[in-house]
Design a protein around this motif. Sequence first.
Motif, PDB file in Angstrom:
ATOM      1  N   ASP A 132      12.469   3.209  -3.190  1.00  0.00           N
ATOM      2  CA  ASP A 132      11.134   3.181  -2.582  1.00  0.00           C
ATOM      3  C   ASP A 132      10.110   4.020  -3.329  1.00  0.00           C
ATOM      4  O   ASP A 132       8.935   4.040  -2.952  1.00  0.00           O
ATOM      5  N   GLY A 133      10.550   4.723  -4.366  1.00  0.00           N
ATOM      6  CA  GLY A 133       9.617   5.496  -5.164  1.00  0.00           C
ATOM      7  C   GLY A 133       9.498   6.939  -4.704  1.00  0.00           C
ATOM      8  O   GLY A 133       9.697   7.255  -3.528  1.00  0.00           O
ATOM      9  N   SER A 186       0.817  -1.222   0.000  1.00  0.00           N
ATOM     10  CA  SER A 186       0.000   0.000   0.000  1.00  0.00           C
ATOM     11  C   SER A 186       0.851   1.273   0.000  1.00  0.00           C
ATOM     12  O   SER A 186       0.375   2.342  -0.377  1.00  0.00           O
ATOM     13  N   LYS A 187       2.124   1.159   0.399  1.00  0.00           N
ATOM     14  CA  LYS A 187       3.019   2.320   0.360  1.00  0.00           C
ATOM     15  C   LYS A 187       3.758   2.419  -0.968  1.00  0.00           C
ATOM     16  O   LYS A 187       4.660   3.233  -1.135  1.00  0.00           O
ATOM     17  N   GLU A 233       3.994   7.923  -9.895  1.00  0.00           N
ATOM     18  CA  GLU A 233       5.039   7.407  -9.024  1.00  0.00           C
ATOM     19  C   GLU A 233       6.256   7.113  -9.884  1.00  0.00           C
ATOM     20  O   GLU A 233       6.134   6.521 -10.953  1.00  0.00           O
ATOM     21  N   TYR A 234       7.422   7.523  -9.415  1.00  0.00           N
ATOM     22  CA  TYR A 234       8.650   7.339 -10.177  1.00  0.00           C
ATOM     23  C   TYR A 234       9.612   6.469  -9.384  1.00  0.00           C
ATOM     24  O   TYR A 234       9.859   6.730  -8.198  1.00  0.00           O
ATOM     25  N   ASP A 241      13.624  11.796  -1.995  1.00  0.00           N
ATOM     26  CA  ASP A 241      12.364  12.477  -1.709  1.00  0.00           C
ATOM     27  C   ASP A 241      11.216  11.499  -1.903  1.00  0.00           C
ATOM     28  O   ASP A 241      11.075  10.930  -2.979  1.00  0.00           O
ATOM     29  N   SER A 242      10.413  11.309  -0.878  1.00  0.00           N
ATOM     30  CA  SER A 242       9.280  10.392  -1.044  1.00  0.00           C
ATOM     31  C   SER A 242       8.124  11.086  -1.768  1.00  0.00           C
ATOM     32  O   SER A 242       7.377  10.435  -2.488  1.00  0.00           O
ATOM     33  N   GLN A 243       8.008  12.411  -1.583  1.00  0.00           N
ATOM     34  CA  GLN A 243       6.938  13.141  -2.256  1.00  0.00           C
ATOM     35  C   GLN A 243       7.492  14.463  -2.771  1.00  0.00           C
ATOM     36  O   GLN A 243       8.219  15.153  -2.055  1.00  0.00           O
TER      37      GLN A 243
END
Lengths: 113, 112
Positions: B104-105, A39-40, B88-89, B8-10
Amino acid sequence: DTAVSQTPKYLVTQMGNDKSIKCEQNLGHDTMYWYKQDSKKFLKIMFSYNNKELIINETVPNRFSPKSPDKAHLNLHINSLELGDSAVYFCASSQLGGTGELFFGEGSRLTVL
Amino acid sequence: AQSVTQLDSQVPVFEEAPVELRCNYSSSVSVYLFWYVQYPNQGLQLLLKYLSGSTLVKGINGFEAEFNKSQTSFHLRKPSVHISDTAEYFCAVTPPGGKSTFGDGTTLTVKP
């Protein structure tokens, strides 16, 4: 003409049931994979098959059993489903000896209730 | 073994602004480097890859990335983003003949 196709796209089932996901690639690749995306959105490799032979098994519970009848097909069977199995499962393929570029299917979203 | 860190996660950004998504990696052997994009409810697709040669690689949809061997980085850039770039990259590295390791994207959100 879809390069990597997987079915079904969605599965909703109860805990304890068994389910299967099928994958086919028409790219002529030798290597196929199953990935799990939680989900993450984290991607985790589960299995890799090279020409029907299991190459990678990444500490996946033995309730998960992949089967590759030929190099163009890789199926995933899951026994005794648990809530934590809810995820999107991606099939992918690549060419042995190539660059490692992966070609992904559209994913199968499994929801365990 | 390899590892990939997406710093960076977002990343929220306004439409038509430039964007950079950062990726660092570590590996004891030479690797190929990839960026994949995942649009909502779809599978991953290749955005671009670095195999050898020129360190600046161009991909689809106006994206480019620069391989920096000394800093072990492979940052993704686009000079002007569109709403449709929201996705999502994933950065990934693969040793020749080996398995891919994914970061982790990074969730890129383009706002109007």
